[in-house]
Write a protein that holds these residues in place. Structure first.
Motif, PDB file in Angstrom:
ATOM      1  N   ALA A  17       0.825  -1.210   0.000  1.00 19.60           N
ATOM      2  CA  ALA A  17       0.000   0.000   0.000  1.00 19.60           C
ATOM      3  C   ALA A  17       0.856   1.256   0.000  1.00 19.60           C
ATOM      4  CB  ALA A  17      -0.934  -0.006   1.210  1.00 19.60           C
ATOM      5  N   ARG A  18       2.082   1.160   0.502  1.00 23.35           N
ATOM      6  CA  ARG A  18       3.036   2.263   0.460  1.00 23.35           C
ATOM      7  C   ARG A  18       4.433   1.656   0.413  1.00 23.35           C
ATOM      8  NH1 ARG A  18       1.146   2.675   5.830  1.00 23.35           N
ATOM      9  NH2 ARG A  18      -0.240   4.372   5.205  1.00 23.35           N
ATOM     10  N   PRO A  19       5.419   2.396  -0.063  1.00 23.70           N
ATOM     11  CA  PRO A  19       6.769   1.831  -0.175  1.00 23.70           C
ATOM     12  C   PRO A  19       7.315   1.414   1.190  1.00 23.70           C
ATOM     13  CG  PRO A  19       6.590   3.851  -1.454  1.00 23.70           C
ATOM     14  CD  PRO A  19       5.329   3.763  -0.641  1.00 23.70           C
ATOM     15  N   CYS A  20       7.907   0.244   1.233  1.00 25.65           N
ATOM     16  CA  CYS A  20       8.526  -0.252   2.456  1.00 25.65           C
ATOM     17  C   CYS A  20       9.442  -1.413   2.099  1.00 25.65           C
ATOM     18  CB  CYS A  20       7.472  -0.685   3.482  1.00 25.65           C
ATOM     19  SG  CYS A  20       6.639  -2.230   3.057  1.00 25.65           S
ATOM     20  N   VAL A  21      10.321  -1.738   3.020  1.00 21.79           N
ATOM     21  CA  VAL A  21      11.140  -2.934   2.904  1.00 21.79           C
ATOM     22  C   VAL A  21      10.383  -4.076   3.581  1.00 21.79           C
ATOM     23  CG1 VAL A  21      13.330  -4.021   3.498  1.00 21.79           C
ATOM     24  CG2 VAL A  21      13.261  -1.590   2.901  1.00 21.79           C
ATOM     25  N   ALA A  22      10.205  -5.167   2.883  1.00 22.09           N
ATOM     26  CA  ALA A  22       9.441  -6.300   3.407  1.00 22.09           C
ATOM     27  C   ALA A  22      10.399  -7.373   3.895  1.00 22.09           C
ATOM     28  CB  ALA A  22       8.510  -6.873   2.342  1.00 22.09           C
ATOM     29  N   ARG A  23      10.003  -8.057   4.942  1.00 20.52           N
ATOM     30  CA  ARG A  23      10.757  -9.211   5.441  1.00 20.52           C
ATOM     31  C   ARG A  23       9.910 -10.455   5.207  1.00 20.52           C
ATOM     32  NH1 ARG A  23      15.159 -10.363   8.256  1.00 20.52           N
ATOM     33  NH2 ARG A  23      15.631  -8.152   8.506  1.00 20.52           N
ATOM     34  N   VAL A  24      10.495 -11.433   4.549  1.00 18.39           N
ATOM     35  CA  VAL A  24       9.801 -12.660   4.177  1.00 18.39           C
ATOM     36  C   VAL A  24      10.454 -13.829   4.903  1.00 18.39           C
ATOM     37  CG1 VAL A  24       9.054 -14.130   2.280  1.00 18.39           C
ATOM     38  CG2 VAL A  24       9.282 -11.668   1.914  1.00 18.39           C
ATOM     39  N   ARG A  25       9.622 -14.622   5.552  1.00 16.85           N
ATOM     40  CA  ARG A  25      10.072 -15.877   6.169  1.00 16.85           C
ATOM     41  C   ARG A  25       9.229 -17.003   5.601  1.00 16.85           C
ATOM     42  NH1 ARG A  25       9.411 -12.455  10.592  1.00 16.85           N
ATOM     43  NH2 ARG A  25      11.333 -11.736  11.572  1.00 16.85           N
ATOM     44  N   TRP A  26       9.837 -18.168   5.404  1.00 20.14           N
ATOM     45  CA  TRP A  26       9.074 -19.306   4.903  1.00 20.14           C
ATOM     46  C   TRP A  26       9.359 -20.525   5.763  1.00 20.14           C
ATOM     47  CZ3 TRP A  26      12.702 -16.484   2.358  1.00 20.14           C
ATOM     48  CH2 TRP A  26      13.913 -17.085   2.045  1.00 20.14           C
ATOM     49  N   TRP A  27       8.297 -21.275   6.013  1.00 19.45           N
ATOM     50  CA  TRP A  27       8.315 -22.436   6.899  1.00 19.45           C
ATOM     51  C   TRP A  27       7.997 -23.674   6.086  1.00 19.45           C
ATOM     52  CZ3 TRP A  27       9.486 -20.752  11.872  1.00 19.45           C
ATOM     53  CH2 TRP A  27       9.315 -19.390  12.099  1.00 19.45           C
ATOM     54  N   GLY A  28       8.787 -24.722   6.267  1.00 21.99           N
ATOM     55  CA  GLY A  28       8.664 -25.934   5.485  1.00 21.99           C
ATOM     56  C   GLY A  28       7.535 -26.829   5.937  1.00 21.99           C
ATOM     57  N   PRO A  29       7.329 -27.963   5.232  1.00 16.57           N
ATOM     58  CA  PRO A  29       6.269 -28.909   5.603  1.00 16.57           C
ATOM     59  C   PRO A  29       6.447 -29.491   6.999  1.00 16.57           C
ATOM     60  CG  PRO A  29       7.079 -29.332   3.373  1.00 16.57           C
ATOM     61  CD  PRO A  29       8.014 -28.342   3.984  1.00 16.57           C
ATOM     62  N   ASP A  30       7.709 -29.528   7.496  1.00 14.55           N
ATOM     63  CA  ASP A  30       7.962 -30.062   8.829  1.00 14.55           C
ATOM     64  C   ASP A  30       7.835 -29.005   9.915  1.00 14.55           C
ATOM     65  OD1 ASP A  30      10.125 -28.595   8.059  1.00 14.55           O
ATOM     66  OD2 ASP A  30      11.623 -30.150   8.442  1.00 14.55           O
ATOM     67  N   GLY A  31       7.456 -27.783   9.542  1.00 18.38           N
ATOM     68  CA  GLY A  31       7.270 -26.718  10.522  1.00 18.38           C
ATOM     69  C   GLY A  31       8.532 -25.963  10.877  1.00 18.38           C
ATOM     70  N   ARG A  32       9.665 -26.299  10.277  1.00 16.70           N
ATOM     71  CA  ARG A  32      10.911 -25.619  10.585  1.00 16.70           C
ATOM     72  C   ARG A  32      11.102 -24.404   9.682  1.00 16.70           C
ATOM     73  NH1 ARG A  32      15.836 -29.679  10.749  1.00 16.70           N
ATOM     74  NH2 ARG A  32      15.049 -30.146   8.654  1.00 16.70           N
ATOM     75  N   LEU A  33      11.827 -23.420  10.206  1.00 17.97           N
ATOM     76  CA  LEU A  33      12.100 -22.211   9.441  1.00 17.97           C
ATOM     77  C   LEU A  33      13.013 -22.543   8.280  1.00 17.97           C
ATOM     78  CD1 LEU A  33      11.851 -19.094   9.220  1.00 17.97           C
ATOM     79  CD2 LEU A  33      13.908 -18.946  10.626  1.00 17.97           C
ATOM     80  N   GLY A  34      12.544 -22.251   7.056  1.00 19.89           N
ATOM     81  CA  GLY A  34      13.344 -22.546   5.879  1.00 19.89           C
ATOM     82  C   GLY A  34      14.259 -21.423   5.471  1.00 19.89           C
ATOM     83  N   GLY A  35      13.899 -20.183   5.768  1.00 16.12           N
ATOM     84  CA  GLY A  35      14.737 -19.058   5.389  1.00 16.12           C
ATOM     85  C   GLY A  35      14.115 -17.738   5.767  1.00 16.12           C
ATOM     86  N   ASP A  36      14.908 -16.678   5.602  1.00 14.94           N
ATOM     87  CA  ASP A  36      14.500 -15.336   6.009  1.00 14.94           C
ATOM     88  C   ASP A  36      15.250 -14.358   5.123  1.00 14.94           C
ATOM     89  OD1 ASP A  36      14.094 -12.900   7.216  1.00 14.94           O
ATOM     90  OD2 ASP A  36      14.386 -13.623   9.247  1.00 14.94           O
ATOM     91  N   LYS A  37      14.550 -13.415   4.516  1.00 17.97           N
ATOM     92  CA  LYS A  37      15.208 -12.442   3.660  1.00 17.97           C
ATOM     93  C   LYS A  37      14.443 -11.130   3.662  1.00 17.97           C
ATOM     94  CE  LYS A  37      15.021 -13.090  -0.793  1.00 17.97           C
ATOM     95  NZ  LYS A  37      15.057 -13.708  -2.137  1.00 17.97           N
ATOM     96  N   ARG A  38      15.168 -10.042   3.411  1.00 15.28           N
ATOM     97  CA  ARG A  38      14.575  -8.723   3.250  1.00 15.28           C
ATOM     98  C   ARG A  38      14.432  -8.444   1.761  1.00 15.28           C
ATOM     99  NH1 ARG A  38      17.503  -4.507   4.965  1.00 15.28           N
ATOM    100  NH2 ARG A  38      15.882  -3.321   6.008  1.00 15.28           N
ATOM    101  N   VAL A  39      13.290  -7.906   1.365  1.00 12.80           N
ATOM    102  CA  VAL A  39      12.968  -7.715  -0.044  1.00 12.80           C
ATOM    103  C   VAL A  39      12.706  -6.232  -0.286  1.00 12.80           C
ATOM    104  CG1 VAL A  39      11.426  -8.335  -1.933  1.00 12.80           C
ATOM    105  CG2 VAL A  39      11.986 -10.032  -0.175  1.00 12.80           C
TER     106      VAL A  39
END
Length: 311
Positions: A17-39
């Motif tokens: 809705a307005r310019p910003c830096v986004a942080r994305v995290r993704w979680w795998g099928p086993d519920g563990r954190l797969g990764g983290d990145k700023r976009v």
């Protein structure tokens, strides 16, 4: 988790809705954190294996910034060899303001305040020196559960509906003892997680004295810092909750001319667990020799003649 084949992943498009830096995290099928990145861009590619992935996308502004956008959560099914398109909308966020008071009706400074949404998203902050807090970036039109806690006490959670702009202030009172907490002289204290190990030099023969050991979370935020003793031993943490995706960074001590670093990634610790990392050997990074500078003036010896003095 096996590596993803070429072409397998998630092509994520961010609609802000307005310019910003986004942080994305993704979680795998086993519920563990797969990764983290700023976009920063409108699109990003997340390379993951096939399976069902849960993505959390949030505005990287501070949780007390009223301009913070509401987070988004989406589930993506990735097929082997396919690049799945997904889209996340970061809409204008709603705001909750309030104050935290103690049982004696005094301001509770630096208390932890948390708001949990119906989809499981969490927004956390702390009160300031006056016991006032602001929770920004909440979903508009939803009901959230707001709770507060200090070191020894907690408040009864309340349901609140964040608005835009912020509505009337909430008042949370720390009138209940924190479950499992104990004061000095009381019952057994609650011990958090910690990590220990021994740091040796690059040759593996000498203990690295006063080496800096840092513990960072998946976002890179510093959780704890310590130094090794004369035997190269260290214990970092001691009050950590159960967490995964941790990184231990070891930097050589002041006895070394050049600072070397070692990163131990993908660590996890449980509540009350002491994780032994074993021996950490410093890796001497390859360094290019400094080029000779022929342009520098060479030192010369010149006779210095002082005026004679007749007596």
């Amino acid at each position: 988790m096996s590596p993803a084949p070429a072409g397998t992943g998630i092509a994520l498009r961010l609609v802000r809705a307005r310019p910003c830096v986004a942080r994305v995290r993704w979680w795998g099928p086993d519920g563990r954190l797969g990764g983290d990145k700023r976009v920063h861009d409108a699109t990003t590619l997340i390379t993951v294996p096939a399976g069902t992935w849960l993505l959390d996308v949030e505005d990287d502004h501070s949780s007390h910034d009223p301009s913070r956008l509401a987070p988004a959560r989406l589930e993506v099914q990735v097929r082997d060899g396919w690049r799945t398109a997904a889209q996340a909308h970061l809409l204008p966020g709603a705001v909750l303001t309030g104050s935290v008071r103690t049982a004696q009706d005094t301001r509770a400074r630096w208390a932890e305040v948390e708001a949990s949404g119906p989809d499981g998203t969490l927004v956390r902050t702390r009160t300031d020196g006056l016991g006032v807090f602001t929770l920004a970036g909440l979903g508009a039109g939803t009901v959230v559960l707001v709770s507060a806690r200090s070191r020894w006490h907690q408040a009864t959670p309340v349901l609140a509906r964040p608005t835009r702009p912020a509505g009337p202030r909430l008042v949370l009172r720390l009138a209940q003892p924190l479950l499992g907490a104990s004061r000095p002289g009381g019952t057994d204290p609650v011990v958090g997680g910690a990590l220990r190990g021994v740091v040796l030099d690059a040759d593996g023969k000498r203990a690295s004295y006063a080496a800096v050991v840092e513990l960072r979370d998946a976002r890179g935020s510093l959780l704890a810092r310590t130094r090794t003793d004369r035997e190269g031993r260290f214990v970092v943490g001691g009050d950590l909750p159960a967490a995964a995706g941790l990184t231990v960074v070891v930097k050589s001590g002041p006895g070394d001319v050049v600072v070397d670093r070692v990163h131990l990634r993908g660590l996890a610790v449980g509540a009350g667990q002491l994780v032994d990392l074993g021996t950490v050997r410093m890796t001497r990074a390859a360094r290019r020799p400094r080029p000779a500078r022929a342009s520098l003036p060479r030192a010369t010896a010149a006779a210095l003649r002082l005026p004679s003095t007749r007596v």
